[in-house]
Motif scaffolding. Structure first.
Motif, mmCIF file in Angstrom:
data_model
loop_
_atom_site.group_PDB
_atom_site.id
_atom_site.type_symbol
_atom_site.label_atom_id
_atom_site.label_comp_id
_atom_site.label_asym_id
_atom_site.label_seq_id
_atom_site.Cartn_x
_atom_site.Cartn_y
_atom_site.Cartn_z
ATOM 1 N N MET A 1 -16.460 -47.043 28.776
ATOM 2 C CA MET A 1 -16.088 -45.770 29.354
ATOM 3 C C MET A 1 -15.277 -44.999 28.325
ATOM 4 O O MET A 1 -14.482 -45.557 27.599
ATOM 5 C CB MET A 1 -15.248 -46.021 30.616
ATOM 6 N N PHE A 20 -19.285 -43.157 31.913
ATOM 7 C CA PHE A 20 -19.345 -44.607 32.115
ATOM 8 C C PHE A 20 -20.574 -45.164 31.416
ATOM 9 O O PHE A 20 -21.629 -44.518 31.369
ATOM 10 C CB PHE A 20 -19.397 -44.934 33.605
ATOM 11 N N ASP A 21 -20.440 -46.376 30.905
ATOM 12 C CA ASP A 21 -21.487 -47.021 30.127
ATOM 13 C C ASP A 21 -22.326 -47.969 30.972
ATOM 14 O O ASP A 21 -21.896 -48.397 32.050
ATOM 15 C CB ASP A 21 -20.844 -47.811 28.976
ATOM 16 N N GLY A 23 -23.791 -51.126 32.660
ATOM 17 C CA GLY A 23 -23.171 -52.395 33.035
ATOM 18 C C GLY A 23 -21.832 -52.258 33.725
ATOM 19 O O GLY A 23 -21.347 -53.212 34.338
ATOM 20 N N GLU A 24 -21.196 -51.095 33.638
ATOM 21 C CA GLU A 24 -19.923 -50.898 34.341
ATOM 22 C C GLU A 24 -20.202 -50.660 35.814
ATOM 23 O O GLU A 24 -21.249 -50.144 36.188
ATOM 24 C CB GLU A 24 -19.160 -49.710 33.753
ATOM 25 N N GLU A 25 -19.247 -51.029 36.662
ATOM 26 C CA GLU A 25 -19.398 -50.821 38.105
ATOM 27 C C GLU A 25 -18.693 -49.507 38.462
ATOM 28 O O GLU A 25 -17.554 -49.282 38.077
ATOM 29 C CB GLU A 25 -18.802 -52.001 38.877
ATOM 30 N N LYS A 28 -15.269 -49.468 41.023
ATOM 31 C CA LYS A 28 -14.144 -50.094 40.317
ATOM 32 C C LYS A 28 -13.763 -49.266 39.085
ATOM 33 O O LYS A 28 -12.586 -49.070 38.797
ATOM 34 C CB LYS A 28 -14.490 -51.522 39.902
ATOM 35 N N GLY A 29 -14.761 -48.758 38.375
ATOM 36 C CA GLY A 29 -14.499 -47.953 37.192
ATOM 37 C C GLY A 29 -13.733 -46.685 37.517
ATOM 38 O O GLY A 29 -12.792 -46.320 36.807
ATOM 39 N N ASP A 32 -10.153 -47.757 38.375
ATOM 40 C CA ASP A 32 -9.424 -48.135 37.164
ATOM 41 C C ASP A 32 -9.042 -46.907 36.343
ATOM 42 O O ASP A 32 -7.926 -46.822 35.820
ATOM 43 C CB ASP A 32 -10.255 -49.086 36.303
ATOM 44 N N TYR A 33 -9.956 -45.961 36.232
ATOM 45 C CA TYR A 33 -9.664 -44.754 35.447
ATOM 46 C C TYR A 33 -8.517 -43.973 36.074
ATOM 47 O O TYR A 33 -7.577 -43.574 35.393
ATOM 48 C CB TYR A 33 -10.909 -43.867 35.321
ATOM 49 N N VAL A 116 -23.914 -50.734 39.821
ATOM 50 C CA VAL A 116 -23.834 -51.003 38.392
ATOM 51 C C VAL A 116 -24.549 -49.858 37.678
ATOM 52 O O VAL A 116 -25.677 -49.499 38.029
ATOM 53 C CB VAL A 116 -24.474 -52.357 38.047
ATOM 54 N N ASP A 118 -26.579 -47.719 35.029
ATOM 55 C CA ASP A 118 -27.659 -47.856 34.061
ATOM 56 C C ASP A 118 -28.516 -46.604 34.123
ATOM 57 O O ASP A 118 -29.119 -46.345 35.151
ATOM 58 C CB ASP A 118 -28.505 -49.091 34.348
#
Length: 137
Positions: A1, A20-21, A23-25, A28-29, A32-33, A116, A118
């Protein structure tokens, strides 16, 4: 991210562009951010793509969510919008509603439970002042 703040202001009402990249969720991402930026309240919109996606449709009878899942299937995020709030009793809550598109052109929508990313998720996140969310009556 990775992210960028789109305007030079500090404090409330800053606009963040968050990438976001794979594979990141997503949920949650986002949590977290926001926690990492010390943001108490925000609204967001996003577009991109998911795999391993779980949506929920609120069931009035059971007071829970009926799951709508897409396993091992890439979907396009056609529209994702919501808010993120920090409350004294529940802590940080990411509440998003999403419409996803499938390869065959059909769509599905609901409450974003888990996804997730993608290939990417691009989120426009706007900080809010707490008084904007809880007007006085």
């Amino acid at each position: 991210m990775h992210s960028r703040i789109l305007d030079g202001r500090s404090g409330p009402q800053r606009t963040h562009l968050v990438f976001f990249d794979p594979g990141e969720e997503a949920v949650k991402g986002l949590a977290d951010y926001v926690a990492g930026q010390s943001i108490d309240a925000a609204s967001f919109t996003a577009i991109g793509g998911f795999e391993q996606t779980r949506l929920g449709f609120f069931n009035l009878r059971t007071r829970g969510f009926d799951e709508i899942a897409f396993h091992e299937e890439q979907v396009e995020v056609l529209s994702l919008m919501g808010d993120i709030l920090t409350t004294d009793d529940k802590g940080l809550n990411v509440h998003g509603h999403v419409v996803v598109g499938r390869r065959n052109g059909t769509t599905a929508g609901g409450h974003l439970m888990e996804a997730v990313i993608d290939p990417i998720l691009i989120v426009t996140l706007v900080e809010l002042q707490s008084h904007e969310l809880h007007p006085h009556h």
